[in-house]
Design a protein around this motif. Structure first.
Motif, PDB file in Angstrom:
ATOM      1  N   TRP A 183      -9.451  -2.521   9.137  1.00 22.39           N
ATOM      2  CA  TRP A 183      -8.391  -2.541   8.118  1.00 22.39           C
ATOM      3  C   TRP A 183      -8.494  -1.373   7.140  1.00 22.39           C
ATOM      4  O   TRP A 183      -7.692  -1.259   6.215  1.00 22.39           O
ATOM      5  N   SER A 184      -9.455  -0.492   7.351  1.00 24.63           N
ATOM      6  CA  SER A 184      -9.647   0.621   6.427  1.00 24.63           C
ATOM      7  C   SER A 184      -8.574   1.699   6.630  1.00 24.63           C
ATOM      8  O   SER A 184      -8.355   2.154   7.760  1.00 24.63           O
ATOM      9  N   PRO A 185      -7.916   2.143   5.560  1.00 20.90           N
ATOM     10  CA  PRO A 185      -6.923   3.217   5.695  1.00 20.90           C
ATOM     11  C   PRO A 185      -7.567   4.552   6.053  1.00 20.90           C
ATOM     12  O   PRO A 185      -6.872   5.506   6.408  1.00 20.90           O
ATOM     13  N   MET A 186      -8.910   4.629   5.940  1.00 22.28           N
ATOM     14  CA  MET A 186      -9.611   5.860   6.277  1.00 22.28           C
ATOM     15  C   MET A 186     -10.152   5.849   7.712  1.00 22.28           C
ATOM     16  O   MET A 186     -10.876   6.762   8.111  1.00 22.28           O
ATOM     17  N   GLU A 187      -9.820   4.809   8.474  1.00 18.00           N
ATOM     18  CA  GLU A 187     -10.215   4.743   9.886  1.00 18.00           C
ATOM     19  C   GLU A 187      -9.131   5.392  10.737  1.00 18.00           C
ATOM     20  O   GLU A 187      -7.947   5.047  10.657  1.00 18.00           O
ATOM     21  N   ILE A 188      -9.532   6.320  11.577  1.00 20.42           N
ATOM     22  CA  ILE A 188      -8.573   7.129  12.328  1.00 20.42           C
ATOM     23  C   ILE A 188      -7.758   6.306  13.328  1.00 20.42           C
ATOM     24  O   ILE A 188      -6.581   6.578  13.556  1.00 20.42           O
ATOM     25  N   MET A 189      -8.353   5.240  13.908  1.00 21.63           N
ATOM     26  CA  MET A 189      -7.606   4.423  14.861  1.00 21.63           C
ATOM     27  C   MET A 189      -6.482   3.662  14.157  1.00 21.63           C
ATOM     28  O   MET A 189      -5.421   3.434  14.734  1.00 21.63           O
ATOM     29  N   VAL A 190      -6.730   3.268  12.915  1.00 20.08           N
ATOM     30  CA  VAL A 190      -5.689   2.602  12.127  1.00 20.08           C
ATOM     31  C   VAL A 190      -4.550   3.583  11.843  1.00 20.08           C
ATOM     32  O   VAL A 190      -3.369   3.264  12.018  1.00 20.08           O
ATOM     33  N   ALA A 191      -4.922   4.777  11.406  1.00 20.55           N
ATOM     34  CA  ALA A 191      -3.912   5.793  11.070  1.00 20.55           C
ATOM     35  C   ALA A 191      -3.072   6.164  12.288  1.00 20.55           C
ATOM     36  O   ALA A 191      -1.841   6.290  12.195  1.00 20.55           O
ATOM     37  N   ILE A 192      -3.711   6.337  13.442  1.00 17.88           N
ATOM     38  CA  ILE A 192      -2.977   6.686  14.669  1.00 17.88           C
ATOM     39  C   ILE A 192      -1.969   5.583  15.015  1.00 17.88           C
ATOM     40  O   ILE A 192      -0.813   5.851  15.344  1.00 17.88           O
ATOM     41  N   THR A 193      -2.417   4.331  14.927  1.00 16.25           N
ATOM     42  CA  THR A 193      -1.550   3.210  15.303  1.00 16.25           C
ATOM     43  C   THR A 193      -0.375   3.056  14.344  1.00 16.25           C
ATOM     44  O   THR A 193       0.763   2.791  14.768  1.00 16.25           O
ATOM     45  N   VAL A 194      -0.633   3.207  13.055  1.00 18.78           N
ATOM     46  CA  VAL A 194       0.441   3.114  12.055  1.00 18.78           C
ATOM     47  C   VAL A 194       1.528   4.140  12.356  1.00 18.78           C
ATOM     48  O   VAL A 194       2.726   3.833  12.366  1.00 18.78           O
ATOM     49  N   ASP A 195       1.121   5.374  12.608  1.00 18.62           N
ATOM     50  CA  ASP A 195       2.100   6.429  12.891  1.00 18.62           C
ATOM     51  C   ASP A 195       2.823   6.204  14.217  1.00 18.62           C
ATOM     52  O   ASP A 195       4.032   6.417  14.323  1.00 18.62           O
ATOM     53  N   ALA A 196       2.071   5.778  15.240  1.00 19.63           N
ATOM     54  CA  ALA A 196       2.664   5.644  16.576  1.00 19.63           C
ATOM     55  C   ALA A 196       3.655   4.491  16.666  1.00 19.63           C
ATOM     56  O   ALA A 196       4.680   4.599  17.343  1.00 19.63           O
ATOM     57  N   THR A 268       2.519   6.231  -2.036  1.00 14.06           N
ATOM     58  CA  THR A 268       3.460   6.940  -2.917  1.00 14.06           C
ATOM     59  C   THR A 268       3.766   8.333  -2.379  1.00 14.06           C
ATOM     60  O   THR A 268       4.928   8.747  -2.302  1.00 14.06           O
ATOM     61  N   VAL A 269       2.718   9.069  -2.007  1.00 17.63           N
ATOM     62  CA  VAL A 269       2.897  10.414  -1.456  1.00 17.63           C
ATOM     63  C   VAL A 269       3.703  10.358  -0.160  1.00 17.63           C
ATOM     64  O   VAL A 269       4.602  11.179   0.068  1.00 17.63           O
ATOM     65  N   SER A 270       3.380   9.386   0.686  1.00 17.90           N
ATOM     66  CA  SER A 270       4.098   9.236   1.950  1.00 17.90           C
ATOM     67  C   SER A 270       5.586   8.981   1.714  1.00 17.90           C
ATOM     68  O   SER A 270       6.444   9.567   2.385  1.00 17.90           O
ATOM     69  N   HIS A 271       5.896   8.130   0.742  1.00 14.67           N
ATOM     70  CA  HIS A 271       7.297   7.787   0.457  1.00 14.67           C
ATOM     71  C   HIS A 271       8.043   8.953  -0.194  1.00 14.67           C
ATOM     72  O   HIS A 271       9.174   9.267   0.198  1.00 14.67           O
ATOM     73  N   LEU A 272       7.414   9.593  -1.170  1.00  8.50           N
ATOM     74  CA  LEU A 272       8.088  10.655  -1.916  1.00  8.50           C
ATOM     75  C   LEU A 272       8.406  11.867  -1.055  1.00  8.50           C
ATOM     76  O   LEU A 272       9.458  12.494  -1.194  1.00  8.50           O
ATOM     77  N   PHE A 273       7.474  12.211  -0.159  1.00 12.92           N
ATOM     78  CA  PHE A 273       7.629  13.438   0.629  1.00 12.92           C
ATOM     79  C   PHE A 273       7.986  13.182   2.087  1.00 12.92           C
ATOM     80  O   PHE A 273       8.071  14.126   2.879  1.00 12.92           O
ATOM     81  N   GLY A 274       8.168  11.915   2.450  1.00 12.71           N
ATOM     82  CA  GLY A 274       8.556  11.589   3.822  1.00 12.71           C
ATOM     83  C   GLY A 274       7.502  11.966   4.847  1.00 12.71           C
ATOM     84  O   GLY A 274       7.828  12.423   5.944  1.00 12.71           O
ATOM     85  N   LEU A 275       6.222  11.762   4.508  1.00 13.78           N
ATOM     86  CA  LEU A 275       5.118  12.149   5.398  1.00 13.78           C
ATOM     87  C   LEU A 275       4.621  10.949   6.193  1.00 13.78           C
ATOM     88  O   LEU A 275       4.717   9.806   5.740  1.00 13.78           O
ATOM     89  N   ASN A 276       4.058  11.212   7.377  1.00 18.83           N
ATOM     90  CA  ASN A 276       3.456  10.114   8.121  1.00 18.83           C
ATOM     91  C   ASN A 276       2.133   9.711   7.471  1.00 18.83           C
ATOM     92  O   ASN A 276       1.610  10.403   6.592  1.00 18.83           O
ATOM     93  N   PHE A 277       1.586   8.593   7.907  1.00 19.18           N
ATOM     94  CA  PHE A 277       0.422   7.999   7.239  1.00 19.18           C
ATOM     95  C   PHE A 277      -0.796   8.915   7.295  1.00 19.18           C
ATOM     96  O   PHE A 277      -1.496   9.099   6.291  1.00 19.18           O
ATOM     97  N   ILE A 278      -1.069   9.493   8.467  1.00 21.95           N
ATOM     98  CA  ILE A 278      -2.251  10.351   8.615  1.00 21.95           C
ATOM     99  C   ILE A 278      -2.179  11.543   7.681  1.00 21.95           C
ATOM    100  O   ILE A 278      -3.147  11.871   6.987  1.00 21.95           O
ATOM    101  N   LEU A 279      -1.030  12.191   7.636  1.00 21.53           N
ATOM    102  CA  LEU A 279      -0.879  13.376   6.797  1.00 21.53           C
ATOM    103  C   LEU A 279      -0.970  13.010   5.315  1.00 21.53           C
ATOM    104  O   LEU A 279      -1.582  13.741   4.523  1.00 21.53           O
ATOM    105  N   ALA A 280      -0.392  11.866   4.925  1.00 22.44           N
ATOM    106  CA  ALA A 280      -0.459  11.438   3.524  1.00 22.44           C
ATOM    107  C   ALA A 280      -1.901  11.173   3.104  1.00 22.44           C
ATOM    108  O   ALA A 280      -2.334  11.595   2.024  1.00 22.44           O
ATOM    109  N   VAL A 281      -2.671  10.486   3.951  1.00 21.78           N
ATOM    110  CA  VAL A 281      -4.088  10.228   3.646  1.00 21.78           C
ATOM    111  C   VAL A 281      -4.843  11.545   3.515  1.00 21.78           C
ATOM    112  O   VAL A 281      -5.646  11.739   2.593  1.00 21.78           O
TER     113      VAL A 281
END
Length: 456
Positions: A183-196, A268-281
Motif C-alpha cells: 500500500w506504500s505510494p513509494m512502491e514501484i509496483m503500486v505506482a505502475i499499477t495505478v498508472d496502467a 495535488t501535483v498530479s491533479h494540478l498539472f495532469g501528471l500520472n502517479f509515478i511522475l507526480a511522486v
C-alpha cells in the motif's frame, strides 16, 4: 581511470533522466531521439557492472525484442524510440533515497527499532514485535529496513540456536517487507499499477490496507503461537537504555503524519498539472524531503548524508538500468506484432470467470519469480495481456491482484532482492528461505484474490 568513470556514473544517469523528465513538458521530438540514443549508452556502460541474473534477463528481453521488432518490418532507426518508456520508473528509483535519508537523519528509525526488543521474554513475543516494527520501518525505508531489522534481531538473538534464528529472521523481516509495501505510494509496483489501470491510488488504498493488515494479523498470531514456548535472554544492557514507549509512539505518529502530507502533495501535483502517479511522486520526493529536513532542523545533515546516499545508490543502478530499458524495448516491440494475441489467449478463454483470471495472474507471478524473473518484468507482460479485460471486469480488482501478486512472491522468490539480501546477512541457503515463506505467499495471494473478488 575506469574506477573514476564508474564513481561518476550518477552524473550521467541522473543527467539523462533529468532531460527525459524535462522533455515530457517540452515535447521536442529531436530531444526524445537523443534520449533514446543515450539509453543505448546507459545499457552499454551498465552491462559490465550488472549482476549475472540481470545480464541474462536484459539480454533475453533485447534478443526477443529484436526478433519481434524486425519481424514487424520496422525501420532500425526507430529502435532508440522504443527504449525510453520506462524512464519515469528509473527517475522514481533514483530519487527514492532522498526520502529514506530524511527518515534516517531524523533518527526515526533508531527510536522505532527499540520497540522490537523491549520486554520480549520469549520468541513468540519477539515475533509479532519484530514483524510490526519492520512493517512500520519498511513503509518509509524500503530495503534499508530489512538490513536494519535483521541487524537488531541477530544481536538480540545472539544466544539462540543458529537454525532457529535463521528460521525466525527469514520469516519476520521478509514477510514484513511484502506486507508493508503493497500500500506504500513509494512502491514501484503500486505506482505502475495505478498508472496502467487508470484507477486512483485513493481507490486502491483502503483495499490494500485491509489485505495487508488481515494478512499481518494472521501471520503475527501464527508466529506468536509457534514460538511462544521458546525463551529468550534479555537484550544486552550494553545496547543502551530502553526507549520510552511514549517516545516511540510519537515517532510513529510523526512518520504517518509525514506520509499523509506526502500523499496530499503527490495527489495535488498530479491533479494540478495532469501528471500520472509515478511522475507526480518523482517530482514531489526531493522538495518534500528537503522541506521535511528543514522543519525538523536537520537540513545540513540531510543534504550531506542524502547526497552521499543518493550518489552511491545511483552509481549502482546498473541492474535496474539493464532491466527497465531492455524491458521497454521488449514490450514496445511486442505491441507491434501479433504475438501478443497468442499470449492473451489463455486469459481470454476465461473472460467470463474472473476468479480464474485472478488465479492465473497470481500463478504467473509465482512461476516467474521461481525462475528468477523480476516482478517488474512479469507485470509488464501481464499488463499487455490484461488491458483488454479492463473493459470486461473492474480494473481495480485486477489491479489489486497485480500488486498483491508481485509483493507476495517477493517473500519467496529465490532470486528476489529481499531473499538474496537475507541469505547474505544470515548465511543461509536462499532456497530454504523460499520454502519457509511459500505457505505465507500462498496465504497472502489467496487473501488478495478473495478481496479482489469483492470489486470484480
Amino acid at each position: 581511470m575506469k574506477t573514476k568513470f564508474y564513481d561518476r556514473l550518477y552524473v550521467f544517469y541522473s543527467g539523462v533522466l533529468f532531460v527525459y523528465i524535462l522533455n515530457l513538458f517540452l515535447g521536442f521530438d529531436w530531444l526524445a531521439y537523443i534520449i533514446g540514443l543515450s539509453a543505448i549508452a546507459m545499457i552499454a556502460v551498465s552491462f559490465p557492472k550488472a549482476s549475472n541474473l540481470f545480464k541474462i534477463l536484459g539480454s533475453a528481453f533485447i534478443v526477443f525484442g529484436l526478433a519481434m521488432f524486425f519481424s514487424a518490418g520496422l525501420d532500425v532507426s526507430r529502435i532508440p524510440l522504443f527504449l525510453t518508456s520506462n524512464m519515469p520508473l528509473l527517475a522514481f528509483l533514483t530519487l527514492l533515497p532522498w526520502i529514506n535519508s530524511v527518515v534516517h537523519v531524523g533518527k526515526y528509525d533508531q527510536h522505532i527499532k527499540g520497540m522490537m526488543k523491549e520486554n520480549a521474554d520469549n520468541l513468540g513475543s519477539l515475533y509479532y514485535r519484530s514483524l510490526g516494527t519492520t512493517y512500520i520501518l519498511m513503509t518509509f525505508l524500503n530495503l534499508s529496513a530489512v538490513n536494519l531489522s535483521q541487524e537488531v534481531l541477530m544481536k538480540t538473538m545472539k544466544n539462540v540456536n543458529k537454525a532457529l534464528r535463521d528460521n525466525f529472521i527469514s520469516k519476520t523481516t521478509v514477510r514484513a517487507f511484502s506486507l508493508a509495501l503493497i500500500w506504500s505510494p513509494m512502491e514501484i509496483m503500486v505506482a505502475i499499477t495505478v498508472d496502467a489501470t487508470g484507477i486512483s491510488y485513493l481507490v486502491y488504498l483502503p483495499w490494500l490496507l485491509a489485505i495487508s493488515l488481515i494478512t499481518l494479523t494472521i501471520d503475527a498470531l501464527i508466529g506468536r503461537q509457534r514460538f511462544k514456548n521458546i525463551p529468550i535472554e534479555p537484550a544486552d544492557p550494553s545496547n543502551g537504555p530502553p526507549v520510552p514507549a511514549g517516545k516511540i509512539l510519537v515517532q510513529i505518529l510523526k512518520l504517518f503524519i509525514a506520509l499523509i502530507l506526502f500523499l496530499i502533495s503527490v495527489l495535488t501535483v498530479s491533479h494540478l498539472f495532469g501528471l500520472n502517479f509515478i511522475l507526480a511522486v518523482t517530482l514531489v520526493i526531493l522538495p518534500f524531503s528537503s522541506l521535511w529536513a528543514i522543519v525538523i532542523k536537520r537540513w545540513h545533515m540531510f543534504k550531506v548524508y542524502g547526497f552521499e546516499v543518493w550518489k552511491a545508490r545511483t552509481n549502482h543502478m546498473q541492474n535496474f538500468i539493464i532491466l527497465f530499458i531492455s524491458l521497454a524495448f521488449f514490450t514496445n516491440s511486442l505491441n507491434e506484432t501479433a504475438a501478443l494475441e497468442y499470449v492473451q489467449r489463455p486469459f481470454m478463454l476465461f473472460n467470463d470467470q474472473p476468479v480464474v483470471i485472478l488465479i492465473l495472474i497470481f500463478l504467473t507471478y509465482l512461476l516467474m519469480a521461481m525462475i528468477g524473473v523480476h516482478p517488474i518484468g512479469t507485470i509488464a507482460i501481464l499488463l499487455e495481456v490484461l488491458t483488454p479485460l479492463f473493459d470486461v471486469f473492474n480494473p481495480a480488482g485486477i489491479g489489486l491482484v497485480l500488486i498483491v501478486g508481485a509483493l507476495a512472491t517477493a517473500s519467496s522468490g529465490t532470486y528476489g532482492v529481499t531473499v538474496t539480501m537475507t541469505s547474505m546477512n544470515t548465511g543461509q541457503n536462499p532456497y530454504r528461505i523460499t520454502l519457509r515463506n511459500l505457505p505465507f505467499t500462498l496465504l497472502f495471494g489467496t487473501i488478495g484474490i478473495l478481496v479482489a473478488m469483492l470489486l470484480i
